[in-house]
Design a protein around this motif. Sequence first.
Motif, PDB file in Angstrom:
ATOM      1  N   ASN A   1       0.815  -1.208   0.000  1.00  0.00           N
ATOM      2  CA  ASN A   1       0.000   0.000   0.000  1.00  0.00           C
ATOM      3  C   ASN A   1       0.852   1.263   0.000  1.00  0.00           C
ATOM      4  OD1 ASN A   1      -3.119  -0.580   0.298  1.00  0.00           O
ATOM      5  ND2 ASN A   1      -2.018  -2.231   1.334  1.00  0.00           N
ATOM      6  N   ALA A   2       1.982   1.241   0.690  1.00  0.00           N
ATOM      7  CA  ALA A   2       2.871   2.403   0.660  1.00  0.00           C
ATOM      8  C   ALA A   2       3.400   2.642  -0.746  1.00  0.00           C
ATOM      9  CB  ALA A   2       4.021   2.205   1.643  1.00  0.00           C
TER      10      ALA A   2
ATOM     11  N   ALA B   1       3.783   4.889  14.480  1.00  0.00           N
ATOM     12  CA  ALA B   1       4.196   4.003  13.398  1.00  0.00           C
ATOM     13  C   ALA B   1       2.995   3.264  12.811  1.00  0.00           C
ATOM     14  CB  ALA B   1       5.228   3.006  13.902  1.00  0.00           C
ATOM     15  N   LEU B   2       3.254   2.507  11.740  1.00  0.00           N
ATOM     16  CA  LEU B   2       2.222   1.720  11.077  1.00  0.00           C
ATOM     17  C   LEU B   2       2.510   0.232  11.235  1.00  0.00           C
ATOM     18  CD1 LEU B   2       1.742   3.711   7.742  1.00  0.00           C
ATOM     19  CD2 LEU B   2       0.479   3.926   9.890  1.00  0.00           C
ATOM     20  N   ALA B   3       1.450  -0.544  11.458  1.00  0.00           N
ATOM     21  CA  ALA B   3       1.552  -1.996  11.602  1.00  0.00           C
ATOM     22  C   ALA B   3       1.870  -2.639  10.258  1.00  0.00           C
ATOM     23  CB  ALA B   3       0.253  -2.560  12.166  1.00  0.00           C
TER      24      ALA B   3
ATOM     25  N   GLY C   1      11.919  -0.622   7.512  1.00  0.00           N
ATOM     26  CA  GLY C   1      11.956  -0.300   6.093  1.00  0.00           C
ATOM     27  C   GLY C   1      10.576  -0.026   5.515  1.00  0.00           C
ATOM     28  N   TRP C   2       9.595  -0.820   5.910  1.00  0.00           N
ATOM     29  CA  TRP C   2       8.238  -0.624   5.373  1.00  0.00           C
ATOM     30  C   TRP C   2       7.668   0.704   5.841  1.00  0.00           C
ATOM     31  CZ3 TRP C   2       5.928  -6.122   6.649  1.00  0.00           C
ATOM     32  CH2 TRP C   2       6.726  -7.087   6.026  1.00  0.00           C
ATOM     33  N   ASN C   3       7.986   1.106   7.066  1.00  0.00           N
ATOM     34  CA  ASN C   3       7.556   2.414   7.538  1.00  0.00           C
ATOM     35  C   ASN C   3       8.303   3.525   6.804  1.00  0.00           C
ATOM     36  OD1 ASN C   3       5.656   2.679  10.229  1.00  0.00           O
ATOM     37  ND2 ASN C   3       6.505   0.632   9.961  1.00  0.00           N
TER      38      ASN C   3
ATOM     39  N   ILE D   1       5.609   9.087  11.857  1.00  0.00           N
ATOM     40  CA  ILE D   1       6.297   7.820  11.612  1.00  0.00           C
ATOM     41  C   ILE D   1       7.801   8.023  11.700  1.00  0.00           C
ATOM     42  CG2 ILE D   1       6.712   5.985   9.944  1.00  0.00           C
ATOM     43  CD1 ILE D   1       3.923   6.650   8.760  1.00  0.00           C
ATOM     44  N   ALA D   2       8.292   9.094  11.063  1.00  0.00           N
ATOM     45  CA  ALA D   2       9.731   9.356  11.081  1.00  0.00           C
ATOM     46  C   ALA D   2      10.232   9.572  12.504  1.00  0.00           C
ATOM     47  CB  ALA D   2      10.041  10.572  10.216  1.00  0.00           C
ATOM     48  N   THR D   3       9.454  10.278  13.315  1.00  0.00           N
ATOM     49  CA  THR D   3       9.828  10.499  14.711  1.00  0.00           C
ATOM     50  C   THR D   3       9.909   9.172  15.459  1.00  0.00           C
ATOM     51  OG1 THR D   3       8.791  12.683  14.680  1.00  0.00           O
ATOM     52  CG2 THR D   3       9.152  11.677  16.841  1.00  0.00           C
ATOM     53  N   TYR D   4       8.952   8.273  15.211  1.00  0.00           N
ATOM     54  CA  TYR D   4       8.975   6.954  15.840  1.00  0.00           C
ATOM     55  C   TYR D   4      10.231   6.189  15.423  1.00  0.00           C
ATOM     56  CZ  TYR D   4       7.508   2.190  17.055  1.00  0.00           C
ATOM     57  OH  TYR D   4       7.449   0.919  17.566  1.00  0.00           O
ATOM     58  N   LEU D   5      10.546   6.199  14.138  1.00  0.00           N
ATOM     59  CA  LEU D   5      11.725   5.475  13.663  1.00  0.00           C
ATOM     60  C   LEU D   5      12.993   6.020  14.320  1.00  0.00           C
ATOM     61  CD1 LEU D   5      10.847   5.190   9.868  1.00  0.00           C
ATOM     62  CD2 LEU D   5      10.892   3.319  11.529  1.00  0.00           C
TER      63      LEU D   5
END
Length: 717
Positions: free
Chosen positions: A294-295, A339-341, A438-440, A466-470
Motif C-alpha cells: 500500500n505504501a 508508526a504503522l503496523a 523499512g516498510w515504515n 512515523i519518522a519520529t517513531y523510527l
Amino acid sequence: MALPGHADRPEAPWPGASNALGSEPSAYLRQHAGNPVFWRPFGDEAFALAASRDVPVFLSIGYAACHWCHVMAHESFEDQDTADYLNAHFVPVKVDREERPDVDSVYMAATQAISGEGGWPMSVFLTPDGLAFHAGTYFPPVPLPGRPSFRNVLEAVHEAWVERRDAVEQNARGLAASMGSAQLSAAVRLDGPPETLDAGLLSEAVGALARSEDPDAGGFGTAPKFPPSAVLEFLIRHAAVPSDTAEAARDMAGRALAAMARSALRDQLDGGFARYSVAADWSVPHFEKMLYDNAQLLRVYTHWVRLGGNPVIGAAEAAEVATGCADWMLDSLALEGGALASSLDADTVVDGVHHEGAAYLWTPETLSGVLGPGDAAAVGALMNVSPEGTVSGLGSPLHPGRAFGEVEQALWERVRPALLAARNQRNQPARDNKVVAGWNGLAVAALAEAGAVMGRTDYVDAAENIATYLERVHWNAPDRLLTRVSHESVARGIGGLLEDYAFCAEGLFALYAVTGRTRWYALAESLVLAAADHFVEDGKLADSAGESAQVFNAQGQQTSLDPFDNAAPSGASAFAGALLSYAAYSGSHAHRLMAGNILGLLPPLAVRAPRVAGWLLATAQAALAGPVEAAVVGPASPARAELHASLLGSPSPGMVVALQSDDDGGSPAAGVEVPLLQHRSGAADGSPRVYLCRDMVCERPLQTAAEVEVRLAAMTS
C-alpha cells in the motif's frame, strides 16, 4: 517421564522440552505458541540443541497474514501425533519471514533449488550447522497427487538422516557451495569506476516489458498477478522524459493503474490494496493487506497524478485512489506512538474457523439485507456479485472491472457508506502489529509526497509522526545502528538489513523535500553513511551485516546480495536510489560513484528480466536526468510556498528539493546546513528564488513558478 497431561505420549525428547514461542513478540510466532510442537525461535540455541541431540532442524518459515500457513498449522502443527514425531526426531524452529528476511531469502533459494518451487509456509530441513538438504513448501496431512503428506516427508527425512548421513551431508555441502558460487558471480563491487549508463537500455526495457504485458487486463504476466509497483515507478519516470518509448511507457503504466484501481485487488469500500490476485483479471484477490504494497502503490498513484494521467486513467481518478489508500493506511494500520503496523490477515475467523477473505465477500442476499432488493440487484450487477461465489460459498469480492458511468458513480457513492458500515460489523481479520523499519520508511515517502501533491497536510503530519517513531525507537545514534523490528514501541534485537536503511533514508529525503526540516535530512544522511559502513566489506555490497552464522554457512560462507525486486525493491536497488539522492543533496562524488556501481547490475537485467529490476531502472532514469537538484531560498512567504509547490508537483525523475529551513522544531539538527543550499541566496529585495542545478552546477536563479515549470520541462527534454 511422560509429558504432563499425556501419560501415553513419548517421553520429552530433551530436558525442559516445551514450546518456546509464548514469550516471542512476533504475532506469527505467537500464533504457534499453543501448538504441541516444541518450537524454538531461530538462533544459536536451537542449532546447538540439534547438535547435542544429533538430529536435523526442521525450519518452518511463514508470516502472520499467510493463509496457507494457517492451513498447515491447523492440519499438521496442531495434530498431536505429528507433533510427537517432530519433537522426537527434529528440533522444530519457527521464523517470521518479515522479521528475518535474511533467513527467508537464503532458505528460499535453497528450497527453489531443491524442489523447484517456492512460497510460504516454507518447510526446510537443515543440518545442525544450518545447511539445507531437503525442502518444500506446504505439505498436506494426507498424500495428494504429486505431493506427499507431511508425515511421509518427516519419516523419509528421518530415515535418510539415520541410514544415509554421509550422502545427506555431502549433498548439503554441495548445495551450500553452489549457492556460494552464485553469490560470488553476482557480487557487486563498489570500489571501481562504474560503467556509463546507456539511455537506450531503458528504452529496450520498455520494449521488453511490453512483450510481457497483459494488454487486456493490465499488468504483466498471468495469474497469480502482483501489483508491479517498482516497474510502474520506472514507467512513470520514463514517460516524463521525451523519447521514442515515452508514450508506450505511459500507456502501459496507465493500463495497469486503471485495471488495479477498478478491480477487486483494491478494496472498493475502504481503499486498501490486497497483496495479489489469483486471477489474471484482478477479480479474485488473495486478501492479506500489506503495508509495503500500500505504501508503494500510494506513491505510484501520487506520481501518476503528478505526471498528469492519461485518457485511460486521469489524474482525478488516480488522486481518489491515492487518497483512499492513504486513508486506509492511517485508519487500519496506525499504532499508538505514530508508526504503522505490518499487515492485515488474509483470513477471518468465523465460528472458530479460518475463512479466506470472509470479511470482504458478498452474495446477492447479503447485499439485499443491507440495501434492499432494488439497489442490491443494481450493485450486484455493477460489482460482479452473483449467486455463484468466485472465492467460496461465502461469496465474491466487489469487482467492477471497469470505470463507472455517471449514473453508476452516483449509485456507488450513495450505497458505499451503508455497505462499509455493515461490513465493519462483521468479524475482522487480525492485524500484525509488528513495526518494520523499512516498510515504515516506504510509508514516510508515500505519505509525504501524497500530502504535498494533494494538499493534505494531515498526510505530511502522519509521515513526520512515523519518522519520529523510527528515530526514537529504531535508530541507535551512538552506535549508528538501525533495528529492523519493534513491538509496542520497544525495539526487537534484530539488526536492520540494507533494505531497511535504504527505505528509511529514501523516506526521510522525501520528507525533507516536503517540509524543509533539516532534522530529516540529517537522519537520512546518517543512515546512508552507516549503511555504506555496515554493508560494504572488501568493496562488496551485502544485504545483511552477518546476523547469523547458520545463514552464512548455508550460502557457502559468502555474503549475499539479491539484486532482484520482489514485492518491494531489492536492498541493492533501493540503496542505489538513496545514494543518488544523497549525492545530489551533498555533492558527494564518491556516493554517486557507489550508486553507479550498483546500477552496473542493470545491463543483463534490463532486457532479460525488467520485471524484477524496476527500481534499478527507475534509479537509472533519475541518474540520466541528473537528477535535477532544486534549491529554494529566501524567507517564508506565499511566494516561496508557490515556488516550492511547483517543484514538488514536477514529475522530473528523481529530482531532489532543498528548502531553506525556518523552523526545525528545536531539533538538534536545526543548525545543519544542506550542502545544496550553501552559497545560494534570495533576491536583493528579499524575495525567494529557485536554483536548478546538476552536479551542484546551477543555472541562473528563477523567481516565479511559471519560470520554474518552463525550465524544468526544458531540462527533462
